[in-house]
Design a protein around this motif. Structure first.
Motif, PDB file in Angstrom:
ATOM      1  N   ILE A  64       7.350  12.735   3.941  1.00  0.00           N
ATOM      2  CA  ILE A  64       5.975  12.446   3.509  1.00  0.00           C
ATOM      3  C   ILE A  64       5.923  12.153   2.010  1.00  0.00           C
ATOM      4  N   ARG A  65       6.691  12.888   1.212  1.00  0.00           N
ATOM      5  CA  ARG A  65       6.748  12.622  -0.232  1.00  0.00           C
ATOM      6  C   ARG A  65       7.338  11.238  -0.523  1.00  0.00           C
ATOM      7  N   GLU A  66       8.345  10.832   0.249  1.00  0.00           N
ATOM      8  CA  GLU A  66       8.944   9.505   0.073  1.00  0.00           C
ATOM      9  C   GLU A  66       7.928   8.395   0.323  1.00  0.00           C
ATOM     10  N   HIS A  67       6.908   8.699   1.089  1.00  0.00           N
ATOM     11  CA  HIS A  67       5.840   7.737   1.347  1.00  0.00           C
ATOM     12  C   HIS A  67       4.640   7.989   0.421  1.00  0.00           C
ATOM     13  N   ARG A  68       4.888   8.690  -0.673  1.00  0.00           N
ATOM     14  CA  ARG A  68       3.882   9.017  -1.692  1.00  0.00           C
ATOM     15  C   ARG A  68       2.738   9.847  -1.125  1.00  0.00           C
ATOM     16  N   GLU A  84      -1.826  19.655   7.043  1.00  0.00           N
ATOM     17  CA  GLU A  84      -2.543  18.440   6.668  1.00  0.00           C
ATOM     18  C   GLU A  84      -1.568  17.472   6.020  1.00  0.00           C
ATOM     19  N   VAL A  85      -1.555  16.235   6.519  1.00  0.00           N
ATOM     20  CA  VAL A  85      -0.720  15.178   5.964  1.00  0.00           C
ATOM     21  C   VAL A  85      -1.655  14.172   5.304  1.00  0.00           C
ATOM     22  N   GLU A  86      -1.444  13.954   4.019  1.00  0.00           N
ATOM     23  CA  GLU A  86      -2.240  12.971   3.278  1.00  0.00           C
ATOM     24  C   GLU A  86      -1.317  11.853   2.847  1.00  0.00           C
ATOM     25  N   LEU A  87      -1.632  10.633   3.277  1.00  0.00           N
ATOM     26  CA  LEU A  87      -0.825   9.463   2.931  1.00  0.00           C
ATOM     27  C   LEU A  87      -1.702   8.448   2.212  1.00  0.00           C
ATOM     28  N   PRO A  88      -1.133   7.728   1.248  1.00  0.00           N
ATOM     29  CA  PRO A  88      -1.933   6.726   0.551  1.00  0.00           C
ATOM     30  C   PRO A  88      -2.229   5.540   1.457  1.00  0.00           C
ATOM     31  N   LEU A  89      -3.360   4.928   1.224  1.00  0.00           N
ATOM     32  CA  LEU A  89      -3.743   3.739   1.972  1.00  0.00           C
ATOM     33  C   LEU A  89      -3.008   2.544   1.390  1.00  0.00           C
ATOM     34  N   THR A  90      -2.328   1.780   2.237  1.00  0.00           N
ATOM     35  CA  THR A  90      -1.629   0.579   1.790  1.00  0.00           C
ATOM     36  C   THR A  90      -2.040  -0.571   2.691  1.00  0.00           C
ATOM     37  N   SER A  91      -1.935  -1.764   2.173  1.00  0.00           N
ATOM     38  CA  SER A  91      -2.278  -2.930   2.978  1.00  0.00           C
ATOM     39  C   SER A  91      -1.089  -3.338   3.832  1.00  0.00           C
ATOM     40  N   ALA A  92      -1.372  -3.909   4.980  1.00  0.00           N
ATOM     41  CA  ALA A  92      -0.321  -4.371   5.878  1.00  0.00           C
ATOM     42  C   ALA A  92       0.336  -5.607   5.280  1.00  0.00           C
ATOM     43  N   THR A  93       1.641  -5.756   5.489  1.00  0.00           N
ATOM     44  CA  THR A  93       2.345  -6.938   4.959  1.00  0.00           C
ATOM     45  C   THR A  93       2.680  -7.900   6.049  1.00  0.00           C
TER      46      THR A  93
END
Length: 93
Positions: A64-68, A84-93
Motif C-alpha cells: 500500500i505504501r508503494e502505491h502512495r 482502512e486502506v487509503e489510496l490516492p486517486l489517479t487517472s486511468a492511462t
C-alpha cells in the motif's frame, strides 16, 4: 466515481467465517491495545510459535505504501478490528 465531487469513498466489508459460531453469536476478539502499535512490524505476531510468521500485515502495509497509500488499523477488544486502506486517486492511462 470519476464524476463524484471530492471525498469519494468505497467501502468494502468482509466477515471471517471462523468468527461466526454455530449459534450465530459472533466472536470478535479484536487486537489487544499493547499489540496494536506493532502489528505492521515485520515478524510481529501474537500467534504461538510455529503458527505464523508475522509478515502478512507488514507485506500489505509495504504494498500500500508503494502505491502512495496508507494502511490504518483500529480496534477495541471484544468488538473486532477495522482496517482502512487509503489510496490516492489517479487517472486511468
Amino acid at each position: 466515481m470519476s464524476h463524484q465531487p471530492s471525498g469519494r469513498t468505497i467501502t468494502v466489508t468482509t466477515k471471517c467465517a471462523r468468527d461466526v459460531r454455530r449459534d450465530d453469536q459472533r466472536q470478535r476478539p479484536g487486537i489487544a491495545p499493547e499489540a496494536l502499535p506493532h502489528i505492521f512490524n515485520p515478524f510481529f505476531t501474537t500467534k504461538p510459535r510455529g503458527a505464523g510468521t508475522g509478515l502478512g500485515l507488514s507485506i500489505s502495509d509495504g504494498i500500500i505504501r508503494e502505491h502512495r497509500g496508507v494502511l490504518r488499523a483500529r480496534s477495541e477488544p471484544g468488538h473486532g478490528a477495522t482496517f482502512e486502506v487509503e489510496l490516492p486517486l489517479t487517472s486511468a492511462t
